[in-house]
Design an enzyme around this catalytic site. Structure first.
Site, PDB file in Angstrom:
ATOM      1  N   THR A  56       0.867  -1.181   0.000  1.00  0.00           N
ATOM      2  CA  THR A  56       0.000   0.000   0.000  1.00  0.00           C
ATOM      3  C   THR A  56       0.907   1.235   0.000  1.00  0.00           C
ATOM      4  OG1 THR A  56      -0.127   0.416   2.385  1.00  0.00           O
ATOM      5  CG2 THR A  56      -1.548  -1.329   1.509  1.00  0.00           C
ATOM      6  N   CYS A  57       0.300   2.411   0.095  1.00  0.00           N
ATOM      7  CA  CYS A  57       1.123   3.621   0.103  1.00  0.00           C
ATOM      8  C   CYS A  57       1.908   3.762   1.406  1.00  0.00           C
ATOM      9  CB  CYS A  57       0.264   4.865  -0.131  1.00  0.00           C
ATOM     10  SG  CYS A  57      -1.111   5.024   1.004  1.00  0.00           S
ATOM     11  N   GLU A  67      -8.690   2.640  10.386  1.00  0.00           N
ATOM     12  CA  GLU A  67      -9.195   2.909   9.034  1.00  0.00           C
ATOM     13  C   GLU A  67      -9.543   1.610   8.314  1.00  0.00           C
ATOM     14  OE1 GLU A  67      -7.580   2.547   5.863  1.00  0.00           O
ATOM     15  OE2 GLU A  67      -5.487   2.192   6.321  1.00  0.00           O
ATOM     16  N   GLU A  68     -10.554   1.709   7.439  1.00  0.00           N
ATOM     17  CA  GLU A  68     -11.119   0.535   6.778  1.00  0.00           C
ATOM     18  C   GLU A  68     -10.313   0.072   5.570  1.00  0.00           C
ATOM     19  OE1 GLU A  68     -13.759  -1.300   7.492  1.00  0.00           O
ATOM     20  OE2 GLU A  68     -14.487  -0.190   9.222  1.00  0.00           O
ATOM     21  N   GLU A  92      -7.475   3.384  -5.336  1.00  0.00           N
ATOM     22  CA  GLU A  92      -8.100   3.259  -4.009  1.00  0.00           C
ATOM     23  C   GLU A  92      -8.036   4.558  -3.210  1.00  0.00           C
ATOM     24  OE1 GLU A  92      -7.752  -1.226  -2.435  1.00  0.00           O
ATOM     25  OE2 GLU A  92      -5.832  -0.292  -2.846  1.00  0.00           O
ATOM     26  N   VAL A  93      -6.852   5.197  -3.194  1.00  0.00           N
ATOM     27  CA  VAL A  93      -6.718   6.436  -2.418  1.00  0.00           C
ATOM     28  C   VAL A  93      -7.574   7.532  -3.042  1.00  0.00           C
ATOM     29  CG1 VAL A  93      -5.124   8.198  -1.587  1.00  0.00           C
ATOM     30  CG2 VAL A  93      -4.409   5.803  -1.602  1.00  0.00           C
TER      31      VAL A  93
END
Length: 421
Positions: A49-50, A112-113, A190-191
């Site tokens: 992920t980021c 966070e989800e 996603e972001v």
């Protein structure tokens, strides 16, 4: 566990974004092939992920050096850089960390989800590429279920602040009357989805662009916003007051030259929020007059200041995780006995069917109803004899007594075969 569960990770916890992005694995499919071939892992799952790049693996031994070497080769790095940035945990500690991930306890934004969806996508991807097998599939399925239950019971994610909504909040705090300003969102991943949701929820109008107009149009149909051609944006940054950049481009998309040109005739300032990893906004942009540039590292600082409301739930979640990790560990240990148990049941079933057919021939039985009764009888007899010792073998495996499994293997003449899960 005779099977070792390993977690090797580089995350925002000990590596700032500009360091973290160097460890990014660009070709996941190739990475799975390389890790399976060269790192000594029988199974592996990559979570990227980021804010983190993580590898979960299953092997019969400690394979950290091989993992470093393979990862370094994939990312084009020297192995030494892993010493300062990579964390490694095994077995119970690795399981504990995975539960912290699925429950939202290890996220930049507590509870966070987004990470749960990313973990689901990661195990799905690993399954499709046959990189994961029985051990990691079981581990991730159970960890996702446990994490979901923890979130629901504890309320850790209630009123959740995602990276996207945090970025919008930053814009609100830095830009007066944001609703009157022109806002651009670059990216449709996603972001970007999280940013769009937050902008939409707050009633802000915004433009969306990505590599292809059709992708932007599809995104806007579900997330709101107005699609704009990518080519128009590259020469039209001067039209915007706030720009959210959330792409996976491996180069600077928002360059010093483009923003310098955009600011020539612009009377007002501009805020740029780079939510990409690797970063796609040149750091030098921050030196241009009238520009306010923020990246994920700075958002992390804001997260720290804004999470106090949830901190009182952390102890509750940690307590639940500590209870659940032992259950999860027992499930993983139990898998050690399953090949033996399956083999025993298979062999006994084969013998039962063989002897049943002999008996039916001797009886010259033709009545289907009577044949079914005899068949069910033999199954019940076998089940009543075999189930107790098999369950005891499973329990012994769960409780960490591999010697019982080894002894049972000898008693049942079980020859372990290495098979792809």
């Amino acid at each position: 566990m005779s099977q070792n569960i390993i977690n090797a990770r580089v995350t925002f916890r000990n590596s700032p974004i500009h360091i973290l992005e160097r460890f990014t694995i660009k070709d996941i499919e190739e990475a799975y092939d390389q890790f399976k071939k060269h790192s000594g892992l029988d199974e592996c799952v990559i979570i990227q992920t980021c804010n983190r790049i993580e590898l979960f693996g299953k092997s019969k031994s400690q394979e950290v050096d091989k993992i470093k070497k393979t990862w370094a080769s994939l990312a084009g790095l020297e192995e030494q850089v892993f010493d300062e940035n990579m964390e490694v945990e095994e077995n119970q500690n690795a399981l504990h960390h995975l539960l912290k991930l699925t429950s939202g306890l290890d996220s930049m934004v507590l509870g966070e989800e987004q990470i749960l969806g990313q973990i689901k996508n990661s195990i799905t991807s690993a399954r499709e590429r046959k990189a994961s097998g029985q051990h990691l599939n079981t581990l991730f399925d159970k960890a996702i279920r446990i994490g979901t239950r923890i979130r629901n019971n504890s309320g850790i994610g209630k009123g959740g602040i995602s990276v996207g909504s945090m970025a919008v909040k930053l814009a609100e705090e830095n830009i007066d009357e944001l609703k009157t300003k022109k806002t651009l969102l670059i990216g449709t991943g996603e972001v970007s989805t999280l940013v769009a949701k937050s902008l939409q929820r707050r009633g802000y109008a915004f433009d969306v662009t990505s590599r292809t107009l059709s992708r932007s149009e599809t995104f806007c149909e579900t997330m709101g916003g107005t699609p704009v051609k990518f080519e128009e944006i590259l020469s039209g940054f001067d039209n915007y007051d706030v720009i959210f950049v959330a792409t996976t481009a491996p180069y600077f998309l928002v360059t010093y030259e483009r923003i310098t040109e955009a600011m020539k005739d612009k009377n007002k300032g501009m805020m740029i929020l780079d939510l990409s990893n690797p970063r796609t906004v040149d750091e030098k942009v921050a030196t241009i007059g009238g520009i306010k540039l923020m990246n994920l590292d700075q958002i992390a600082e804001m997260v720290e200041k804004n999470m106090n409301a949830r901190l009182n739930k952390v102890k509750t979640v940690e307590s639940i995780i500590n209870e659940e990790v032992s259950v999860l560990e027992a499930s993983m240990k139990r898998l050690e006995a399953e090949p033996l148990v399956k083999d025993v049941f298979k062999n006994i079933e084969s013998l039962r069917e063989k002897e049943l057919q002999k008996a039916l021939q001797m009886l010259d039985e033709k009545d289907e109803k009577r044949i079914k009764i005899i068949d069910e009888l033999t199954k019940a007899v076998v089940e009543s004899i075999v189930s107790t010792p098999m369950n005891n073998i499973r329990k012994a495996s769960e409780q960490g007594n591999p010697e019982v499994v080894d002894l049972a293997s000898k008693l049942f003449d079980y020859k372990k075969q290495e098979q792809a899960d």
